[in-house]
Motif scaffolding. Structure first.
Motif, short mmCIF file in Angstrom:
data_model
loop_
_atom_site.label_atom_id
_atom_site.label_comp_id
_atom_site.label_asym_id
_atom_site.label_seq_id
_atom_site.Cartn_x
_atom_site.Cartn_y
_atom_site.Cartn_z
N GLY A 123 -1.09 -3.76 -3.17
CA GLY A 123 -2.35 -3.76 -3.91
C GLY A 123 -3.46 -4.54 -3.23
O GLY A 123 -4.59 -4.59 -3.70
N GLN A 124 -3.13 -5.17 -2.07
CA GLN A 124 -4.12 -5.99 -1.37
C GLN A 124 -5.16 -5.10 -0.68
O GLN A 124 -4.84 -4.05 -0.12
CB GLN A 124 -3.40 -6.85 -0.32
CG GLN A 124 -4.30 -7.79 0.45
CD GLN A 124 -3.51 -8.62 1.48
OE1 GLN A 124 -2.29 -8.50 1.57
NE2 GLN A 124 -4.21 -9.44 2.23
N LEU A 125 -6.44 -5.52 -0.71
CA LEU A 125 -7.49 -4.86 0.05
C LEU A 125 -7.45 -5.51 1.43
O LEU A 125 -7.79 -6.69 1.56
CB LEU A 125 -8.85 -5.10 -0.61
CG LEU A 125 -9.96 -4.10 -0.30
CD1 LEU A 125 -9.57 -2.69 -0.72
CD2 LEU A 125 -11.24 -4.52 -0.99
N GLU A 179 -6.95 -0.16 0.48
CA GLU A 179 -5.99 -0.78 -0.44
C GLU A 179 -4.58 -0.39 0.00
O GLU A 179 -4.25 0.79 0.09
CB GLU A 179 -6.25 -0.31 -1.87
CG GLU A 179 -5.40 -1.05 -2.88
CD GLU A 179 -5.65 -0.59 -4.32
OE1 GLU A 179 -4.84 -0.94 -5.19
OE2 GLU A 179 -6.66 0.10 -4.56
N ARG A 198 -0.71 0.14 -0.45
CA ARG A 198 0.26 0.41 -1.51
C ARG A 198 1.66 0.47 -0.89
O ARG A 198 1.88 1.20 0.09
CB ARG A 198 -0.06 1.76 -2.19
CG ARG A 198 -1.23 1.68 -3.14
CD ARG A 198 -0.89 0.88 -4.35
NE ARG A 198 -1.99 0.67 -5.27
CZ ARG A 198 -1.99 -0.25 -6.20
NH1 ARG A 198 -0.97 -1.07 -6.33
NH2 ARG A 198 -3.02 -0.40 -7.01
N MET A 233 -2.08 3.95 2.77
CA MET A 233 -3.49 3.73 2.45
C MET A 233 -4.12 5.10 2.25
O MET A 233 -3.92 6.00 3.07
CB MET A 233 -4.23 3.02 3.60
CG MET A 233 -4.24 1.53 3.55
SD MET A 233 -5.38 0.89 4.82
CE MET A 233 -4.95 -0.83 4.80
#
Length: 696
Positions: free
Chosen positions: A52-54, A111, A113, A121
């Protein structure tokens, strides 16, 4: 020979798009602030990444193919040396495939996943790897389809470089400003920082606009607005209006004696405030605010009586024919018997009038025989020529545009070609204190804070649509007691996009459920004659239930109506719900308002809708409703077209920035009096051509 004009190059599509966004001057670009920021200052390894990190990653393309399952997409595998990530593009072009060919080294941002098949991504941003990493966050600007981020970033950076950001505030005011914004930020420092903040900044402080750089900007914006309002007051002080004096034994006294009721203390107080304004040669610019049913129309009639008695004309403009007719009926009843002995009349002007009647009314107005003119926006059309207009009254002023209000003020007539009529604006949407201090700072505000005796409190119930049968049973009970009922729907006819009950279907449903009861239907697309016929049946008591859209929101006065049902109440604004509720409780009978809501498929209303309905159930005080509405929805609801579509406050928030507003209110008159050139520069920088709209 005339001098040859230089050829002007046609504007490119992005240049046109910039103009459309209002980004014309360098300062406009400098003040076009980011919506959010992207952190391209660091590269993350896939091994150390979180789901979930950008994130921005860099690696080599090891695989690239077009897949057709489950739909056409470009799939690219990127290896950063610690793990691999699949990049997925559903929209792509040959240039994408070329840039993401096997062997290419690229930097991608999106983002991340995680899942059974590893990292993915979807539609990340990407470019060739290499070059130094930026040392500031990358701004993402509000834009349009014709304006790529790369173009707008370059335009803003260029505007920021060229804009004149020299200090407009004199040293005498800077000390106080630095105290309220917590620091010695200059405007240039604040803008440079907000366009390119460092990577260690607190994003929360940037996003909630509490950072000192934001505070400096908001304080300057509020100061520009206050300066503009004070300037408007000064300019109006240089104009002249007819001095209208109260005559002993005149129309004003006769009207007071003829009224079938006594004025409340609040009505007397605001009447005296208006009368004092009318006696001066300075044009009145007053807002009369009072809750639904507080009796603003009679105060307006008394003001009109003063103007007519002094030999001048008065115009009253309302936003809808229904509301204008309500005023017309009341004013004729009160004033016509007093005007007839003077050879004067009340004229009526709307867009739906027959030509013969309209021509007759225009002649009465031009000759001055029509001492009072009541109507819709038809009152300000070019062919309407007043003999000597001294007082203009605008009801529900937020429903009119700036140009319409300015047009009414320009119709004074030949008796005072350089003068301006007195202006009284009325609203049943009370103005919260912060709005009165900011957007309405150039107005004097009178408040009717008391309801006439005999008004019954209205009980408000919030019920789900699943209890519809109970609500219809409640209607039967009210009808059996000889009462009447409103049922309001948000749409006129079926919309496939939004599953809402509509007025037509509800009318049919209630007609079937209530045999022997006349159920009427009223909406804005009906012919005017049909609307009038329906309203006269309801006001006359022959019609038991009126199914309507929001055309009955303001002005409709039927004391026998004791129940208001608002369907899909979650779709209405708070002040609109309050206005609709105010159609009942106008007589002696106990009255109720049922707010019927329909939960979405998920089963729960959104937080904003819940807050609105909770506020309606909690209080019937219009001022408290207005305060909560400002908290929930911001100032747009109250201002209407005052801003001509362009928000005059882009950065400041009146619910959180009252300390900055207090500073600006104190600083503005000092700056105008002692540093007028700097004040002018400050207004031009922040408002450009929009300063005019604050004067309406």
């Amino acid at each position: 020979m005339p001098e040859a004009q230089p050829d002007r190059k046609p504007l490119s599509a992005p240049q046109k798009a910039l103009q459309k966004l209002g980004l014309v001057r360098d300062i406009d670009l400098a003040l076009h602030l980011p919506l959010r920021y992207e952190d391209e200052t660091r590269i993350v390894t896939l091994r150390g990444a979180r789901d979930g990190q950008l994130a921005q990653i860099e690696g080599t393309v090891t695989h690239s193919e077009i897949s057709f399952r489950p739909r056409r997409q470009l799939l690219v595998t990127l290896d950063d040396g610690t793990d691999t990530c699949t990049l997925r593009f559903f929209t792509f072009y040959p240039a994408h495939q070329k840039a993401l060919a096997v062997g290419a080294r690229v930097r991608v941002r999106g983002e991340l996943r995680g899942g059974f098949l590893g990292w993915t991504m979807v539609h990340p941003a990407f470019h060739a790897a290499g070059g130094e990493l930026p040392d500031a966050l990358t701004p993402v600007y509000p834009t349009s389809a014709q304006l790529p981020q790369a173009y707008i970033r370059k335009a803003v950076a260029s505007g920021l470089k060229r804009a004149d950001l020299s200090e407009t505030l004199p040293p005498a005011l800077l000390g106080g400003l630095q105290t309220v914004v917590r620091g010695t930020w200059t405007l240039r420092d604040a803008l440079q920082y907000l366009h390119h903040p460092g990577p260690d900044v607190s994003l929360d402080a940037l996003e909630d606009r509490s950072h000192p750089a934001w505070q400096r900007l908001k304080a300057e914006e509020l100061l520009a607005q206050q300066l503009s309002q004070f300037t408007a007051r000064q300019e109006r002080a240089a104009l002249s209006a007819p001095a209208l004096r109260l005559l002993p034994g005149g129309l004003h006294e006769q009207l007071l004696a003829a009224l079938p009721f006594a004025l409340t203390a609040a009505q007397r107080r605001v009447g005296e405030e208006i009368a004092r304004d009318l006696m001066r040669q300075l044009p009145m610019h007053r807002l009369l605010q009072g809750d639904v049913g507080s009796g603003k129309t009679v105060v307006a009639a008394l003001a009109a009586a003063i103007a007519i008695d002094a030999g001048w004309q008065c115009a009253l403009m309302a936003p809808t024919e229904i509301l204008a007719e309500q005023h017309f009926a009341k004013l004729i009843g009160w004033l016509e018997p007093l005007l007839a002995p003077l050879g004067k009349r009340v004229a009526w002007l709307t867009g739906s009038q027959k030509k013969k009647q309209r021509t007759e009314m225009l002649a009465l107005i031009a000759s001055g025989e029509a001492a009072l003119v009541v109507g819709t926006h038809a009152v300000i059309q070019d062919q309407v020529q007043f003999r000597n207009l001294a007082l203009a009254i605008i009801d529900e002023q937020h429903r009119f545009g700036v140009a319409q209000r300015l047009a009414l003020r320009s119709k004074m007539g030949p008796d005072m070609p350089d003068g301006e009529p007195h202006l009284l604006m009325m609203t049943a949407t009370p103005i919260p204190r912060t709005l009165a201090m900011s957007y309405y700072a150039d107005l004097d505000v009178s408040t009717i804070d008391q309801l006439p005796p005999g008004r019954t409190p209205i009980v408000t119930k919030v019920v789900a649509d699943s209890r519809r049968a109970e609500v219809i049973e409640r209607i039967r009970g009210q009808l059996a007691e000889g009462r009447q009922v409103y049922w309001v729907c948000p749409l006129i006819e079926e919309s496939e996009a939004i599953d809402l009950s509509n007025a037509t279907a509800t009318h049919a449903e209630l007609s079937q459920a209530l045999p022997g009861v006349l159920v009427g239907l009223l909406h804005s697309r009906m012919p005017v004659a049909e609307k009038k016929a329906v309203m006269s049946l309801f006001t006359g008591g022959q019609m038991g239930v009126l199914v309507s859209t929001t055309v009955i929101e303001v002005g409709v006065d039927v004391p026998n109506a004791s129940l208001m049902v608002i369907e899909h109440a979650e779709r209405f604004g708070l002040s609109q719900l309050h206005q609709l509720r105010g159609r009942v409780g106008r007589g002696a009978a106990a009255s109720a308002c049922v707010l019927m809501y329909t939960p979405p498929d998920g089963g729960r209303l959104g937080e904003t809708a819940r807050e609105r309905l909770r506020a309606m159930a909690d209080t019937s005080d219009g001022f408290e409703i207005a305060r909560r509405d400002l908290e929930i929805r911001g100032p747009g609801e109250f201002l209407g077209a005052r801003q001509s579509g362009a928000p005059l406050l882009r950065f400041a928030d009146l619910t959180t920035d009252t300390h900055l507003l207090d500073w600006a209110r104190e600083a503005a008159p000092v700056m105008l009096a002692q540093y007028p050139a700097q004040a002018e520069r400050h207004i031009a920088r922040w408002l450009g051509g929009k300063a005019e709209y604050l004067k309406a």
